[in-house]
Motif scaffolding. Sequence first.
Motif, PDB file in Angstrom:
ATOM      1  N   ARG A 117      15.593  10.391  -1.293  1.00 32.15           N
ATOM      2  CA  ARG A 117      16.340  10.396  -0.028  1.00 32.15           C
ATOM      3  C   ARG A 117      17.468   9.371  -0.007  1.00 32.15           C
ATOM      4  NH1 ARG A 117      14.312  10.729   6.147  1.00 32.15           N
ATOM      5  NH2 ARG A 117      16.359  10.420   7.058  1.00 32.15           N
ATOM      6  N   PHE A 118      17.216   8.177  -0.548  1.00 32.67           N
ATOM      7  CA  PHE A 118      18.184   7.096  -0.442  1.00 32.67           C
ATOM      8  C   PHE A 118      18.961   6.828  -1.725  1.00 32.67           C
ATOM      9  CE2 PHE A 118      15.054   6.218   2.892  1.00 32.67           C
ATOM     10  CZ  PHE A 118      15.909   6.234   3.987  1.00 32.67           C
ATOM     11  N   GLY A 119      18.667   7.576  -2.789  1.00 33.15           N
ATOM     12  CA  GLY A 119      19.415   7.414  -4.037  1.00 33.15           C
ATOM     13  C   GLY A 119      19.120   6.103  -4.748  1.00 33.15           C
ATOM     14  N   VAL A 120      17.890   5.630  -4.617  1.00 37.82           N
ATOM     15  CA  VAL A 120      17.462   4.394  -5.272  1.00 37.82           C
ATOM     16  C   VAL A 120      16.598   4.785  -6.470  1.00 37.82           C
ATOM     17  CG1 VAL A 120      16.143   2.260  -4.964  1.00 37.82           C
ATOM     18  CG2 VAL A 120      17.459   3.194  -3.054  1.00 37.82           C
ATOM     19  N   ALA A 121      16.753   4.074  -7.566  1.00 34.83           N
ATOM     20  CA  ALA A 121      15.948   4.367  -8.751  1.00 34.83           C
ATOM     21  C   ALA A 121      14.469   4.114  -8.447  1.00 34.83           C
ATOM     22  CB  ALA A 121      16.394   3.501  -9.921  1.00 34.83           C
ATOM     23  N   ILE A 122      13.619   5.062  -8.837  1.00 35.50           N
ATOM     24  CA  ILE A 122      12.185   4.936  -8.573  1.00 35.50           C
ATOM     25  C   ILE A 122      11.618   3.680  -9.223  1.00 35.50           C
ATOM     26  CG2 ILE A 122      11.525   6.464 -10.481  1.00 35.50           C
ATOM     27  CD1 ILE A 122       9.657   6.040  -7.116  1.00 35.50           C
ATOM     28  N   ARG A 123      12.101   3.308 -10.391  1.00 30.20           N
ATOM     29  CA  ARG A 123      11.587   2.103 -11.061  1.00 30.20           C
ATOM     30  C   ARG A 123      11.856   0.849 -10.219  1.00 30.20           C
ATOM     31  NH1 ARG A 123      16.144   3.143 -13.655  1.00 30.20           N
ATOM     32  NH2 ARG A 123      17.692   1.486 -13.766  1.00 30.20           N
ATOM     33  N   ASP A 124      12.991   0.831  -9.503  1.00 28.03           N
ATOM     34  CA  ASP A 124      13.290  -0.311  -8.628  1.00 28.03           C
ATOM     35  C   ASP A 124      12.289  -0.397  -7.478  1.00 28.03           C
ATOM     36  OD1 ASP A 124      15.461  -0.940 -10.227  1.00 28.03           O
ATOM     37  OD2 ASP A 124      16.917   0.039  -8.898  1.00 28.03           O
ATOM     38  N   LEU A 125      11.923   0.758  -6.930  1.00 30.23           N
ATOM     39  CA  LEU A 125      10.951   0.774  -5.834  1.00 30.23           C
ATOM     40  C   LEU A 125       9.565   0.377  -6.324  1.00 30.23           C
ATOM     41  CD1 LEU A 125      12.009   3.986  -3.873  1.00 30.23           C
ATOM     42  CD2 LEU A 125      12.768   1.613  -3.546  1.00 30.23           C
ATOM     43  N   LEU A 126       9.185   0.868  -7.492  1.00 31.46           N
ATOM     44  CA  LEU A 126       7.879   0.523  -8.053  1.00 31.46           C
ATOM     45  C   LEU A 126       7.797  -0.976  -8.363  1.00 31.46           C
ATOM     46  CD1 LEU A 126       7.436   3.572 -10.449  1.00 31.46           C
ATOM     47  CD2 LEU A 126       6.163   3.139  -8.326  1.00 31.46           C
ATOM     48  N   GLU A 127       8.866  -1.530  -8.919  1.00 32.63           N
ATOM     49  CA  GLU A 127       8.891  -2.964  -9.219  1.00 32.63           C
ATOM     50  C   GLU A 127       8.862  -3.793  -7.939  1.00 32.63           C
ATOM     51  OE1 GLU A 127      12.045  -4.093 -11.881  1.00 32.63           O
ATOM     52  OE2 GLU A 127      11.452  -2.589 -13.359  1.00 32.63           O
ATOM     53  N   PHE A 128       9.592  -3.352  -6.924  1.00 31.16           N
ATOM     54  CA  PHE A 128       9.590  -4.084  -5.662  1.00 31.16           C
ATOM     55  C   PHE A 128       8.187  -4.100  -5.064  1.00 31.16           C
ATOM     56  CE2 PHE A 128       9.962  -4.704  -1.150  1.00 31.16           C
ATOM     57  CZ  PHE A 128      10.885  -5.733  -1.060  1.00 31.16           C
TER      58      PHE A 128
ATOM     59  N   ASN B 202       0.805  -1.226   0.000  1.00 28.08           N
ATOM     60  CA  ASN B 202       0.000   0.000   0.000  1.00 28.08           C
ATOM     61  C   ASN B 202       0.839   1.277   0.000  1.00 28.08           C
ATOM     62  OD1 ASN B 202       0.890  -0.400   2.627  1.00 28.08           O
ATOM     63  ND2 ASN B 202      -1.011   0.297   3.573  1.00 28.08           N
ATOM     64  N   ALA B 203       2.148   1.177  -0.240  1.00 24.29           N
ATOM     65  CA  ALA B 203       2.985   2.383  -0.330  1.00 24.29           C
ATOM     66  C   ALA B 203       2.550   3.198  -1.554  1.00 24.29           C
ATOM     67  CB  ALA B 203       4.452   2.003  -0.449  1.00 24.29           C
ATOM     68  N   THR B 204       2.381   4.494  -1.367  1.00 22.74           N
ATOM     69  CA  THR B 204       1.940   5.354  -2.467  1.00 22.74           C
ATOM     70  C   THR B 204       3.104   5.709  -3.386  1.00 22.74           C
ATOM     71  OG1 THR B 204       2.340   7.400  -1.259  1.00 22.74           O
ATOM     72  CG2 THR B 204       0.150   6.386  -0.988  1.00 22.74           C
ATOM     73  N   ASP B 205       2.774   6.102  -4.612  1.00 22.75           N
ATOM     74  CA  ASP B 205       3.802   6.564  -5.548  1.00 22.75           C
ATOM     75  C   ASP B 205       4.557   7.750  -4.969  1.00 22.75           C
ATOM     76  OD1 ASP B 205       2.961   4.597  -7.276  1.00 22.75           O
ATOM     77  OD2 ASP B 205       2.054   5.973  -8.730  1.00 22.75           O
ATOM     78  N   GLU B 206       3.833   8.645  -4.291  1.00 26.03           N
ATOM     79  CA  GLU B 206       4.463   9.819  -3.690  1.00 26.03           C
ATOM     80  C   GLU B 206       5.496   9.414  -2.625  1.00 26.03           C
ATOM     81  OE1 GLU B 206       3.314  13.889  -1.207  1.00 26.03           O
ATOM     82  OE2 GLU B 206       1.730  12.484  -1.770  1.00 26.03           O
ATOM     83  N   SER B 207       5.138   8.466  -1.774  1.00 27.90           N
ATOM     84  CA  SER B 207       6.062   7.987  -0.749  1.00 27.90           C
ATOM     85  C   SER B 207       7.291   7.334  -1.367  1.00 27.90           C
ATOM     86  CB  SER B 207       5.372   6.987   0.173  1.00 27.90           C
ATOM     87  OG  SER B 207       4.342   7.603   0.893  1.00 27.90           O
ATOM     88  N   LEU B 208       7.079   6.549  -2.401  1.00 34.15           N
ATOM     89  CA  LEU B 208       8.204   5.897  -3.073  1.00 34.15           C
ATOM     90  C   LEU B 208       9.111   6.914  -3.753  1.00 34.15           C
ATOM     91  CD1 LEU B 208       6.430   2.786  -4.612  1.00 34.15           C
ATOM     92  CD2 LEU B 208       7.856   2.875  -2.561  1.00 34.15           C
ATOM     93  N   THR B 209       8.529   7.954  -4.335  1.00 32.60           N
ATOM     94  CA  THR B 209       9.321   9.011  -4.967  1.00 32.60           C
ATOM     95  C   THR B 209      10.191   9.719  -3.943  1.00 32.60           C
ATOM     96  OG1 THR B 209       7.642   9.316  -6.681  1.00 32.60           O
ATOM     97  CG2 THR B 209       9.181  11.138  -6.332  1.00 32.60           C
ATOM     98  N   LYS B 210       9.637  10.017  -2.781  1.00 34.55           N
ATOM     99  CA  LYS B 210      10.415  10.660  -1.709  1.00 34.55           C
ATOM    100  C   LYS B 210      11.539   9.746  -1.223  1.00 34.55           C
ATOM    101  CE  LYS B 210       6.720  13.612   0.014  1.00 34.55           C
ATOM    102  NZ  LYS B 210       5.785  13.892   1.127  1.00 34.55           N
ATOM    103  N   ALA B 211      11.243   8.458  -1.069  1.00 34.74           N
ATOM    104  CA  ALA B 211      12.262   7.501  -0.622  1.00 34.74           C
ATOM    105  C   ALA B 211      13.366   7.367  -1.663  1.00 34.74           C
ATOM    106  CB  ALA B 211      11.620   6.151  -0.340  1.00 34.74           C
ATOM    107  N   ALA B 212      12.994   7.351  -2.932  1.00 36.51           N
ATOM    108  CA  ALA B 212      13.991   7.259  -4.005  1.00 36.51           C
ATOM    109  C   ALA B 212      14.957   8.429  -3.937  1.00 36.51           C
ATOM    110  CB  ALA B 212      13.296   7.207  -5.366  1.00 36.51           C
TER     111      ALA B 212
END
Length: 81
Positions: free
Chosen positions: A64-75, A52-62
């Motif tokens: 902050r931590f230097g992780v590609a947003i596509r990796d977070l979305l796929e995870f 249930n993580a939102t796209d907005e939350s994942l974008t902020k995490a990407a």
Amino acid sequence: MAEADFTHTADFSDRRVILTTYDDDRLAQVSDNSIRYEQTCDEPTYLVIRKNATDESLTKAAARFGVAIRDLLEFREHQAR
């Protein structure tokens, strides 16, 4: 009794980020948050992502931590619970 080694100081300098989900045994906390992180001294950061993580939350995490947003979305899509 073993002597403690006080020559090493904890500095939280490990820059590794490990993507995981809420039931990972390596986590110290159990939480219903959709996205969070935790790090102990000199260990990698565990970025905990739930379905249930939102796209907005994942974008902020990407950012902050230097992780590609596509990796977070796929995870979130394929591994998060």
